[in-house]
Write an enzyme that holds these catalytic residues in place. Structure first.
Site, PDB file in Angstrom:
ATOM      1  N   SER A  17       5.291   5.808  -3.951  1.00 59.30           N
ATOM      2  CA  SER A  17       6.146   6.896  -3.460  1.00 59.30           C
ATOM      3  C   SER A  17       7.096   6.405  -2.374  1.00 59.30           C
ATOM      4  O   SER A  17       6.821   5.387  -1.708  1.00 59.30           O
ATOM      5  CB  SER A  17       5.218   7.987  -2.885  1.00 59.30           C
ATOM      6  N   GLY A  18       8.204   7.098  -2.205  1.00 57.85           N
ATOM      7  CA  GLY A  18       9.081   6.921  -1.051  1.00 57.85           C
ATOM      8  C   GLY A  18       9.484   5.477  -0.775  1.00 57.85           C
ATOM      9  O   GLY A  18       9.955   4.751  -1.663  1.00 57.85           O
TER      10      GLY A  18
ATOM     11  N   TYR B 217       1.209  11.373  15.704  1.00 55.52           N
ATOM     12  CA  TYR B 217       1.870  10.439  14.770  1.00 55.52           C
ATOM     13  C   TYR B 217       2.495   9.277  15.541  1.00 55.52           C
ATOM     14  O   TYR B 217       2.321   8.102  15.182  1.00 55.52           O
ATOM     15  CB  TYR B 217       2.940  11.191  13.971  1.00 55.52           C
TER      16      TYR B 217
ATOM     17  N   GLY C 263       7.671   2.872  -0.041  1.00 55.17           N
ATOM     18  CA  GLY C 263       6.839   1.877  -0.731  1.00 55.17           C
ATOM     19  C   GLY C 263       7.310   1.638  -2.159  1.00 55.17           C
ATOM     20  O   GLY C 263       7.408   0.495  -2.622  1.00 55.17           O
TER      21      GLY C 263
ATOM     22  N   THR D 297       0.865  -1.190   0.000  1.00 57.89           N
ATOM     23  CA  THR D 297       0.000   0.000   0.000  1.00 57.89           C
ATOM     24  C   THR D 297       0.900   1.239   0.000  1.00 57.89           C
ATOM     25  O   THR D 297       1.963   1.249   0.626  1.00 57.89           O
ATOM     26  CB  THR D 297      -0.942   0.023   1.225  1.00 57.89           C
ATOM     27  N   GLY D 298       0.453   2.274  -0.711  1.00 57.01           N
ATOM     28  CA  GLY D 298       1.308   3.452  -0.848  1.00 57.01           C
ATOM     29  C   GLY D 298       2.576   3.109  -1.603  1.00 57.01           C
ATOM     30  O   GLY D 298       3.659   3.616  -1.302  1.00 57.01           O
ATOM     31  N   GLY D 299       2.431   2.267  -2.623  1.00 53.57           N
ATOM     32  CA  GLY D 299       3.616   1.793  -3.361  1.00 53.57           C
ATOM     33  C   GLY D 299       4.044   2.725  -4.475  1.00 53.57           C
ATOM     34  O   GLY D 299       4.924   2.374  -5.269  1.00 53.57           O
TER      35      GLY D 299
HETATM   36  N1  LIG Z   1      10.170   8.944   5.815  1.00 51.56           N
HETATM   37  C1  LIG Z   1      10.385   8.707   7.092  1.00 51.56           C
HETATM   38  O1  LIG Z   1      11.217   9.354   7.728  1.00 51.56           O
HETATM   39  C2  LIG Z   1       9.625   7.619   7.803  1.00 51.56           C
HETATM   40  C3  LIG Z   1      10.086   7.181   9.050  1.00 51.56           C
HETATM   41  C4  LIG Z   1       9.397   6.196   9.724  1.00 51.56           C
HETATM   42  C5  LIG Z   1       8.268   5.639   9.164  1.00 51.56           C
HETATM   43  N2  LIG Z   1       7.837   6.080   7.949  1.00 51.56           N
HETATM   44  C6  LIG Z   1       6.628   5.473   7.414  1.00 51.56           C
HETATM   45  O2  LIG Z   1       6.873   5.013   6.123  1.00 51.56           O
HETATM   46  C7  LIG Z   1       5.633   4.949   5.397  1.00 51.56           C
HETATM   47  C8  LIG Z   1       5.877   5.499   4.008  1.00 51.56           C
HETATM   48  O3  LIG Z   1       6.211   6.867   4.112  1.00 51.56           O
HETATM   49  P1  LIG Z   1       7.284   7.578   3.162  1.00 51.56           P
HETATM   50  O4  LIG Z   1       8.279   8.219   4.036  1.00 51.56           O
HETATM   51  O5  LIG Z   1       7.720   6.681   2.095  1.00 51.56           O
HETATM   52  O6  LIG Z   1       6.406   8.797   2.600  1.00 51.56           O
HETATM   53  P2  LIG Z   1       5.601   8.979   1.219  1.00 51.56           P
HETATM   54  O7  LIG Z   1       6.567   9.004   0.099  1.00 51.56           O
HETATM   55  O8  LIG Z   1       4.730  10.133   1.453  1.00 51.56           O
HETATM   56  O9  LIG Z   1       4.756   7.645   1.127  1.00 51.56           O
HETATM   57  C9  LIG Z   1       3.554   7.478   1.830  1.00 51.56           C
HETATM   58  C10 LIG Z   1       2.641   6.647   0.965  1.00 51.56           C
HETATM   59  O10 LIG Z   1       1.390   6.455   1.658  1.00 51.56           O
HETATM   60  C11 LIG Z   1       0.356   6.894   0.783  1.00 51.56           C
HETATM   61  N3  LIG Z   1      -0.814   7.362   1.489  1.00 51.56           N
HETATM   62  C12 LIG Z   1      -0.941   8.416   2.303  1.00 51.56           C
HETATM   63  N4  LIG Z   1      -2.216   8.541   2.706  1.00 51.56           N
HETATM   64  C13 LIG Z   1      -2.902   7.543   2.117  1.00 51.56           C
HETATM   65  C14 LIG Z   1      -4.252   7.162   2.117  1.00 51.56           C
HETATM   66  N5  LIG Z   1      -5.190   7.844   2.776  1.00 51.56           N
HETATM   67  N6  LIG Z   1      -4.612   6.072   1.395  1.00 51.56           N
HETATM   68  C15 LIG Z   1      -3.695   5.386   0.691  1.00 51.56           C
HETATM   69  N7  LIG Z   1      -2.404   5.713   0.622  1.00 51.56           N
HETATM   70  C16 LIG Z   1      -2.023   6.784   1.334  1.00 51.56           C
HETATM   71  C17 LIG Z   1       0.982   8.014  -0.018  1.00 51.56           C
HETATM   72  O11 LIG Z   1       0.213   8.329  -1.157  1.00 51.56           O
HETATM   73  P3  LIG Z   1       0.397   9.768  -1.861  1.00 51.56           P
HETATM   74  O12 LIG Z   1       1.657   9.698  -2.645  1.00 51.56           O
HETATM   75  O13 LIG Z   1      -0.824   9.919  -2.674  1.00 51.56           O
HETATM   76  O14 LIG Z   1       0.477  10.785  -0.761  1.00 51.56           O
HETATM   77  C18 LIG Z   1       2.321   7.381  -0.344  1.00 51.56           C
HETATM   78  O15 LIG Z   1       2.202   6.455  -1.374  1.00 51.56           O
HETATM   79  C19 LIG Z   1       4.620   5.701   6.242  1.00 51.56           C
HETATM   80  O16 LIG Z   1       3.788   4.779   6.918  1.00 51.56           O
HETATM   81  C20 LIG Z   1       5.484   6.443   7.246  1.00 51.56           C
HETATM   82  O17 LIG Z   1       4.826   6.677   8.449  1.00 51.56           O
HETATM   83  C21 LIG Z   1       8.488   7.053   7.251  1.00 51.56           C
END
Ligand SMILES: NC(=O)c1ccc[n+]([C@@H]2O[C@H](COP(=O)([O-])OP(=O)(O)OC[C@H]3O[C@@H](n4cnc5c(N)ncnc54)[C@H](OP(=O)(O)O)[C@@H]3O)[C@@H](O)[C@H]2O)c1
Length: 251
Positions: free
Chosen positions: A16-17, A150, A19, A12-14
């Protein structure tokens, strides 16, 4: 043989970032990957970039109507799912004095409720030997100011590693968690974080100063750990959390 050969994996959320990086790593390891993104346009763009081993479905996990019909849509694309990376999430920062109900509900709806019911939808498609990997965060374990909501979502989510591991034991489905520290992704952008760019930069610099390795992680560095949990390399690992944070939470 590649570590995920003949496996189908869902992220899920694959789009971006972390995923997206994990989708690439899964594909390199031989998997067929189904990614979800919030919009069909984002699904299409990501699938195009990932290539022929990728498929996609639009899913907003904050919308329970969409979540409740997700299992049927997924089954049409992938009748069997061997690995599920429960990754979609959001992060918003606010002091407790300024936080409002929307700030609270939005994050719990996506990071906990949406994730929980997504797992419920996917479980009927998961055979014995499958793996679920939760994307939690070191925020579940540290006291970072302005991250109370968060962090609470990630702490709640992290408990599923143990409860679901126990509950799914008879089905031989393993559940583990990767808890990243700060990783450079689009999460740290004004649109997603709801803060001005300068403030995000200041937060980023302050956070980087607290990471013993002196830098943010790269999405690929998290992806490799997820691939370990998703594959049979971790066949004796369940109910575990692996912190991947450059030493931030532990040194
Ligand atoms: N980056 C960090 O420092 C960090 C650290 C610890 C944990 N995490 C966790 O890692 C995970 C991925 O985050 P990321 O850093 O890779 O950021 P990201 O690039 O923003 O990826 C987040 C993903 O979740 C999707 N998303 C957000 N809201 C959603 C919804 N309502 N329904 C379906 N998809 C949704 C986003 O879609 P859109 O592209 O449409 O927004 C995106 O694909 C998150 O759970 C985050 O809490 C991140």
């Amino acid at each position: 043989m590649k570590r995920l050969a003949n496996k189908t994996a869902l992220i899920t959320g694959g789009n971006s970032g972390i995923g997206f990086a994990t989708a690439k790593d899964f594909i390199e390891e031989g998997a067929t990957v189904v990614i979800t993104a919030r919009s069909q346009a984002a699904v299409d763009a990501a699938v195009k970039e990932l290539g022929p081993q990728a498929k996609g479905i639009a899913l907003d996990v904050a919308d329970m109507t969409q979540v409740k019909s997700f299992g049927a849509k997924l089954k049409a694309v992938a009748p069997v799912v061997n690995a599920f990376f429960v990754n979609a999430g959001i992060a918003k920062f606010s002091s407790i004095e300024q936080a409002d109900e929307q700030h609270f509900d939005e994050q719990f709806n996506v990071n906990v409720k949406g994730a929980y019911f997504s797992i419920q939808q996917v479980l009927p498609l998961m055979p014995e030997g499958s793996s679920i990997v939760l994307n939690t965060s070191i925020n579940a374990s540290i006291g970072m100011p302005n991250a109370s909501v968060y962090s609470a979502t990630k702490a709640a989510f992290l408990t599923l590693v143990r409860t679901l591991s126990a509950e799914l034991l008879p089905r031989k489905i393993r559940v583990n968690a990767v808890s990243p520290g700060p990783v450079s992704t689009p999460l740290y952008t004004p649109d997603k974080m709801g803060l001005p760019g300068e403030q995000i930069q200041a937060i980023g610099e302050a956070i980087a100063g607290k990471i013993p390795l002196g830098r943010f992680g790269r999405p690929e560095e998290i992806a490799r750990v997820v691939t370990f949990f998703a594959s049979d390399d971790s066949s004796f690992v369940l109910g575990a959390e692996l912190i991947v944070d450059g030493g931030m939470a532990t040194l």
